[in-house]
Enzyme design. Structure first.
Site, PDB file in Angstrom:
ATOM      1  N   SER A 159      72.968  58.038  20.019  1.00 27.41           N
ATOM      2  CA  SER A 159      74.216  57.293  20.249  1.00 27.41           C
ATOM      3  C   SER A 159      74.735  57.628  21.639  1.00 27.41           C
ATOM      4  O   SER A 159      74.908  58.805  21.965  1.00 27.41           O
ATOM      5  CB  SER A 159      75.288  57.697  19.242  1.00 27.41           C
ATOM      6  OG  SER A 159      74.851  57.480  17.930  1.00 27.41           O
ATOM      7  N   GLU A 169      79.441  59.729  24.299  1.00 24.79           N
ATOM      8  CA  GLU A 169      79.095  60.848  23.424  1.00 24.79           C
ATOM      9  C   GLU A 169      78.123  61.742  24.175  1.00 24.79           C
ATOM     10  O   GLU A 169      78.133  62.959  24.042  1.00 24.79           O
ATOM     11  CB  GLU A 169      78.443  60.299  22.156  1.00 24.79           C
ATOM     12  CG  GLU A 169      78.452  61.282  21.014  1.00 24.79           C
ATOM     13  CD  GLU A 169      77.073  61.579  20.478  1.00 24.79           C
ATOM     14  OE1 GLU A 169      76.981  62.337  19.518  1.00 24.79           O
ATOM     15  OE2 GLU A 169      76.086  61.086  21.022  1.00 24.79           O
ATOM     16  N   ARG A 178      82.645  64.945  16.619  1.00 25.28           N
ATOM     17  CA  ARG A 178      81.855  65.175  17.847  1.00 25.28           C
ATOM     18  C   ARG A 178      82.687  65.951  18.880  1.00 25.28           C
ATOM     19  O   ARG A 178      82.621  65.675  20.083  1.00 25.28           O
ATOM     20  CB  ARG A 178      81.401  63.854  18.479  1.00 25.28           C
ATOM     21  CG  ARG A 178      80.392  63.074  17.674  1.00 25.28           C
ATOM     22  CD  ARG A 178      79.051  63.789  17.617  1.00 25.28           C
ATOM     23  NE  ARG A 178      77.985  62.898  17.214  1.00 25.28           N
ATOM     24  CZ  ARG A 178      77.695  62.580  15.957  1.00 25.28           C
ATOM     25  NH1 ARG A 178      78.381  63.126  14.956  1.00 25.28           N
ATOM     26  NH2 ARG A 178      76.703  61.758  15.679  1.00 25.28           N
TER      27      ARG A 178
END
Ligand code: EPU
Length: 342
Positions: free
Chosen positions: A239, A336, A166
């Site tokens: 998320s 995130e 990520r």
């Protein structure tokens, strides 16, 4: 290109939260991107680029700058190596899910595990989107972007993009690049990867030990439907936090206390642990709702918001989760989801 003022931003994000943009425009070409950046420089205001708004939290005060909605379209499928590989170049504003669907329909391997992810092509390299045992960096060949430090368009190779979990160059050099197109390398005779536990379980249950490309895409769609909230009912950005990556020593210490904690070795020897599991089994917050905000009842890593929720409620709630994880495990977790602050 039309520049609007005081445009409400809640309608442009999947959280459906947030105040207005001081200025707002939609760009459909590289020329539009150039013009928008020049406008922001004349006004001396910051820029925020949005695609599908599916990983973004806008504050209640909105964005005090220029919000640029990337709507650059276009797809090109170039066969290479006698048709064994296909380089597909897609405009940053193309819908991600449609690209995956079309690539699977064409019998091309490489993106099938990333089915059913909301958002646009332009966000895929920035977030290095990932699911079910793959991340998009494996399929990316190059990324085209406006380098605003030089005001010229550049083609960045996969290595230039410095991909991680990520993570990418675009996050480290925030604001420098505006992605306009991405080229992916896909394969005619690829192999499906069904090592991820949920996928393996799905095919074991079906008694299918050699699923075809289309089966893998369908399996991912089915699993996601079961685990992820319905975007039309809940405001959410999927998320909310990253899975933390911790040292092997720290992992051993936690494993002594929580023997079932899932962990996956990273190439550098550290361990990526499942935060969803920690939030669920250690913090016991799966399905907890405070006011208008909570965690999804089937997946604790996903923060959900009822209509009418404010960004402040999301932030307060996420702070509670952060503190709980820190207190119980000593791990400092990271968001995130991107926050738009200006
Ligand atoms: N788990 C629980 N309880 C929960 C949630 C998870 O016990 O409430 C356990 C699961 O049973 C599993 C482990 O934790 O053993 C991991 O859960 P899952 O497979 O659902 O994946 P994740 O690590 O929580 C990541 C991505 C998701 C992606 C899934 C599937 C991140 C931050 N998230 O979640 O991506 O869909 O893997 O591959 O890496 C997103 O980025 O928005 C997103 C949804």
């Amino acid at each position: 290109m039309k520049i609007k003022e005081q445009e409400s931003l809640a309608q442009y994000t999947t959280f459906r939260i947030g105040g207005p943009a001081k200025f707002f425009c939609a760009v459909k070409s590289e020329d539009d991107v150039m013009e928008a950046v020049k406008f922001s420089r004349e006004k001396k205001i910051p820029i925020l680029i949005i695609g599908g708004g599916s990983n973004l939290l806008i504050l209640d005060s909105g964005f005090n700058g220029l919000v640029i909605k990337n709507e650059i379209e276009g797809k090109r499928w170039d066969e290479e190596n006698d048709g064994q590989t296909v380089a597909v170049t897609a405009g940053a504003g193309e819908d991600w899910e449609k690209l995956v669907e079309e690539s699977v329909e064409r019998g091309l391997y490489g993106l099938e595990g990333l089915s059913s992810i909301p958002g646009k092509v332009g966000a895929s390299p920035i977030q290095n989107i990932g699911a079910y045992g793959m991340d998009v960096s494996r399929a990316i060949r190059s990324v085209r972007a406006l380098d605003t430090s030089k005001m010229e368009f550049v083609d960045l190779s996969k290595d230039d993009c410095k991909f991680g979990y990520r993570d990418s160059l675009f996050k480290h050099e925030k604001g420098r690049y505006i992605v306009t197109a991405v080229t992916y390398e896909l394969y005619k005779n690829g192999k499906v990867n069904i090592e991820y536990k949920d996928l393996k379980d799905h095919f074991t249950k079906k008694g299918n030990d050699s699923p075809a490309l289309k089966d893998v895409r369908q399996a991912v769609i089915d699993i996601r439907k079961k685990k992820l909230p319905d975007w039309t009912t809940w405001g959410t950005a999927g998320s909310f936090f990253k899975n933390p990556v911790i040292s092997a020593d720290k992992f051993r210490e936690l494993k002594d206390r929580y023997p079932e904690l899932p962990g996956f070795a990273e190439p550098d020897g550290r361990i990526k642990v499942s935060l969803g599991w920690i939030l669920d089994k250690v913090c016991d917050v799966r399905g907890l709702i405070i006011g208008n905000v909570g965690t999804y009842e089937k997946q604790a890593l996903i923060v959900v918001a009822k209509p009418g929720a404010t960004a402040k409620e999301v932030i307060d709630f996420s702070n509670k989760l952060m503190h709980c994880v820190k207190d119980k495990t000593g791990i400092q977790i990271e968001c995130e989801v991107e926050w738009a602050v200006a």
